[in-house]
Each structure stands twice: as structure tokens, then as C-alpha cells.
Design a protein around this motif. Structure first.
Motif, short mmCIF file in Angstrom:
data_model
loop_
_atom_site.label_atom_id
_atom_site.label_comp_id
_atom_site.label_asym_id
_atom_site.label_seq_id
_atom_site.Cartn_x
_atom_site.Cartn_y
_atom_site.Cartn_z
N ARG A 25 143.10 111.14 58.12
CA ARG A 25 144.04 111.08 57.22
C ARG A 25 143.29 111.93 55.78
N ALA A 26 144.04 111.78 54.74
CA ALA A 26 143.73 112.66 53.55
C ALA A 26 142.86 111.84 53.02
N HIS A 27 141.98 113.16 52.56
CA HIS A 27 140.54 112.62 51.10
C HIS A 27 140.14 113.36 50.67
N ARG A 28 139.25 112.90 49.71
CA ARG A 28 138.33 114.21 49.27
C ARG A 28 137.02 113.48 48.89
N VAL B 241 145.66 121.67 52.11
CA VAL B 241 144.69 121.74 51.34
C VAL B 241 144.89 121.76 49.65
N ASN B 242 145.14 120.50 49.43
CA ASN B 242 146.18 120.02 47.89
C ASN B 242 147.52 120.60 47.37
N THR C 220 138.86 118.67 46.84
CA THR C 220 140.30 119.06 47.18
C THR C 220 140.69 118.02 47.82
N TRP C 221 141.79 117.53 47.94
CA TRP C 221 142.55 116.77 48.69
C TRP C 221 142.97 117.45 50.05
N HIS C 222 142.49 116.90 51.42
CA HIS C 222 142.64 117.42 52.57
C HIS C 222 142.57 115.87 53.54
N GLU D 194 136.35 110.15 47.79
CA GLU D 194 137.85 109.51 47.65
C GLU D 194 139.00 109.05 48.94
N PRO D 195 139.25 108.03 48.50
CA PRO D 195 140.51 107.86 49.91
C PRO D 195 141.98 108.39 49.36
N TYR D 196 143.10 109.42 49.34
CA TYR D 196 143.59 109.35 49.29
C TYR D 196 145.09 108.69 49.14
#
Ligand code: 1HN
Length: 343
Positions: free
Chosen positions: A104-107, A126-127, A145-147, A177-179
Motif C-alpha cells: 500500500r501507498a505511503h511515503r 511514484v507520485n 515521494t508517495w509510492h 505517513e500512510p497515503y
């Protein structure tokens, strides 16, 4: 009556100062420091068979939805007891994602990259940019960057993760930080992409396409270097560094990634430097001498060259190129003007 003064002593002074959170210069032990850098990080080699076996077992018992943010197997340096790093600055792990799974997405503030080892057609977003993987691709997820990763390829995929986590942690800058969703929406047009970027950090963000270095381009550049024989580095063979195309600087502010090609029978000159490097054997087999230890490596193995350890590499095959992928903390050491080299 005159007050008798009790003669002071160094021991008494030290004890009294300790109680006040103070310390004298004489307690530092500066005279015991060596005239060269010393590290507890040990030269070490990890065998692919050991990593792979743990990874396949983790594939059976670790559920990505319940047990872990990511299914990764870390390399731990035996010279950092109780620590999590592959060295004091950098981290290597191997990630296994089966068909139908996603991470899952996080950064986070730690900078990271993936280098694809086995499998293809899974992707990292990525972003918002979809980076579809092929073997040998390098995909960057720079600081914050969000990934997220999605494997809908029909087969499992394995890649190498390189992160600067121990460094970020040592600077007390590690956060996460979780998305707000499991996966990011994909950006499709360059307009959307540019808008996204200028909103974030216009001057420093690389253009979207430069999150992703394709193996076909890397291989072509290595071949060009080889054809131009003058491009051979005495200590590293044909060395290709992944640069940020906007700044012309290192791959990421804290991380230098590189590949190097050693031709059959080639032996590099020994040297040492104050940066620390982790190598992964992408192709071929050979021997490296690191701080007096002999590491015989084959495809899939990884090994550490700690700072100021003399090292040289030797492709022991008579007919096959060796290709090493590496990650170094040199950009940080250089930025602090602490980089030194000696042969
Ligand atoms: C992480 O976020 C990934 O995003 C891989 O794939 C390895 C190791 C430590 C901390 C975060 C990823 C990681 C990681």
C-alpha cells in the motif's frame, strides 16, 4: 573563626560536574582516537540462497494485508549489534510480491530505490507516475515521494530495496505517513504531472521520467563505455553512476547508485575511501578482497565494503562479464567535506 577549605581533586570535580550534566575536556579521550576513520561495520557477504529461501518462506506465512506493510528481508550487518542497518548509513532488503498482491501507498523521509531482479510487469507508482518494471530497472522513490507497488503481472516478482534509513534515523529525521488510499491514482498526461510537481518542490524535483532508469538504457551506456576503452576506472572497471538529470548530482541527495562491469579476467587495483558501499552481484561471478577478507561471489550475492577498508574486485570467469550494482553514502560524506581516498 576562619573556614578550613577542603582541597579539591579532579575526581571530586568530575563527580560534581556529572551531577550538573557537565563534562571537562580531559574526559573526552581525544588522545585515544586513531589518525584514520574507524568503523564497527564489518565486511560481510550474504548468499543469495539464504536470502531467497527466507523470502519464499515469507511468501507462505506473511500476509501483506494483515502482517506487514511490505514483505522484505533485510540484510543485517553483524558489526551493528541490535541495529537494523546493513551498514551504519544504508539498508539493503529484498522484496517479494506475488501476483495479485499490492504494497500500500505511503511515503517517508528515507530515500529509497528498487532494482528489479526477477520478474517483470509489476509496477511502482511514484507520485502518481506508473513505473512498469523490467529486470535491471532502477526506480527511485526520493525523500517524501508517495509510492505503492502493484503486482498484476501473472507471476511473482523480486527486487532489491536500497534505503538510507540508518542515516536518516541517526539524524533523528525518520518519519512516515500512510497515503489516504491503498493505491495512488495514476497520472497520465505530462500536464498533470508538471502541475503536481510545481506544487511540490519545483526547483529540485527531477522530471517525471527520471524516477525510472530502464535497464536497456543502462546496458547501452555500459557497452558504450566499454567500446571507449579509456572509460575504464582503475578501481572499479567500467563504472556507470546514475545521476540526477536536473542537478547533474548524485542519484539522490544521500545516495549514489552505480553499476560496474568487470570484463572476464579483469582485476581492479586496490584502494580505500571514507564512503561505505553495498554491492549486489547482478550478473557473473568473481572475488573481492575487502579489508583482508576474501569474498567469492556469485549472481544474487551481496556484500559490504565498510569505509576505509582496502578493497579490490576480480572477475574470475574467463568468458562472462560480471556486473555489480552498488549503493554508496558518498554524497553525504562528500557534502560534509569528509571524503578521502587512498590506494
Ligand atoms: C519501504 O517503504 C519499502 O516502499 C521497502 O517498498 C523497504 C524498508 C524499510 C522501511 C521502509 C517500499 C523498506 C521500506
Amino acid at each position: 573563626m576562619k573556614q578550613e577549605r577542603i582541597p579539591d581533586s579532579l575526581d571530586q570535580l568530575n563527580r560534581d560536574m556529572t551531577g550538573k550534566s557537565l563534562e571537562g575536556h580531559w574526559s573526552l579521550g581525544l588522545e585515544d582516537l586513531p589518525p584514520y576513520p574507524v568503523t564497527s561495520v564489518q565486511p560481510h557477504l550474504w548468499r543469495w540462497e539464504d536470502v531467497h529461501e527466507s523470502m519464499i518462506r515469507a511468501g507462505e506465512v506473511v500476509n501483506l494485508e494483515q502482517d506487514a506493510e511490505r514483505r522484505t528481508i533485510r540484510l543485517l550487518n553483524p558489526g551493528i549489534p541490535g541495529g537494523h542497518g546493513t551498514t551504519h548509513t544504508i539498508h539493503f532488503s529484498f522484496q517479494y510480491v506475488k501476483h495479485g498482491e499490492y504494497a500500500r501507498a505511503h511515503r517517508h523521509t528515507a530515500a529509497a530505490f528498487r532494482f528489479v531482479l526477477h520478474g517483470r510487469d509489476a509496477y511502482t507508482t511514484v507520485n502518481g507516475q506508473k513505473c512498469v518494471m523490467e529486470e535491471g530497472d532502477l526506480i527511485l522513490t526520493p525523500q517524501l515521494t508517495w509510492h505503492d507497488h502493484v503486482n498484476d503481472s501473472g507471476a511473482p516478482i523480486i527486487w532489491l530495496d536500497g534505503l538510507d534509513i540508518p542515516l536518516t534515523q541517526a539524524l533523528h529525521q525518520l518519519f512516515f505517513e500512510p497515503y489516504h488510499q491503498e493505491q495512488q491514482a495514476l497520472k497520465t498526461t505530462s500536464d498533470e504531472v508538471a502541475g503536481f510537481y510545481s506544487h511540490a518542490r519545483p526547483a529540485l524535483e527531477p522530471p517525471m521520467q527520471f524516477f525510472h532508469y530502464k535497464w536497456a538504457d543502462t546496458e547501452r551506456s555500459l557497452e558504450r563505455l566499454r567500446r571507449n576503452g579509456a572509460g575504464r576506472d582503475p578501481y572499479d572497471g567500467y563504472l556507470l553512476e546514475f545521476l540526477n538529470p536536473v542537478t547533474g548530482g548524485p542519484t539522490m541527495p544521500t545516495v549514489q547508485c552505480a553499476v560496474q562491469l568487470l570484463e572476464p579476467g579483469h582485476e581492479t587495483l586496490p584502494h580505500r575511501h571514507t564512503s561505505t558501499v553495498i554491492y549486489h552481484v547482478y550478473r557473473g561471478s568473481g572475488t573481492s578482497i575487502v579489508g583482508g577478507q576474501v569474498f567469492e561471489w556469485r549472481q544474487g550475492d551481496s556484500f559490504v565494503v565498510p569505509l576505509w577498508n582496502q578493497h579490490a574486485h576480480f572477475n574470475t570467469s574467463s568468458d562472462t562479464d560480471a556486473i555489480l550494482l552498488s549503493m554508496s553514502d558518498a554524497p553525504v560524506v562528500k557534502a560534509l567535506d569528509l571524503y578521502r581516498e587512498a590506494s
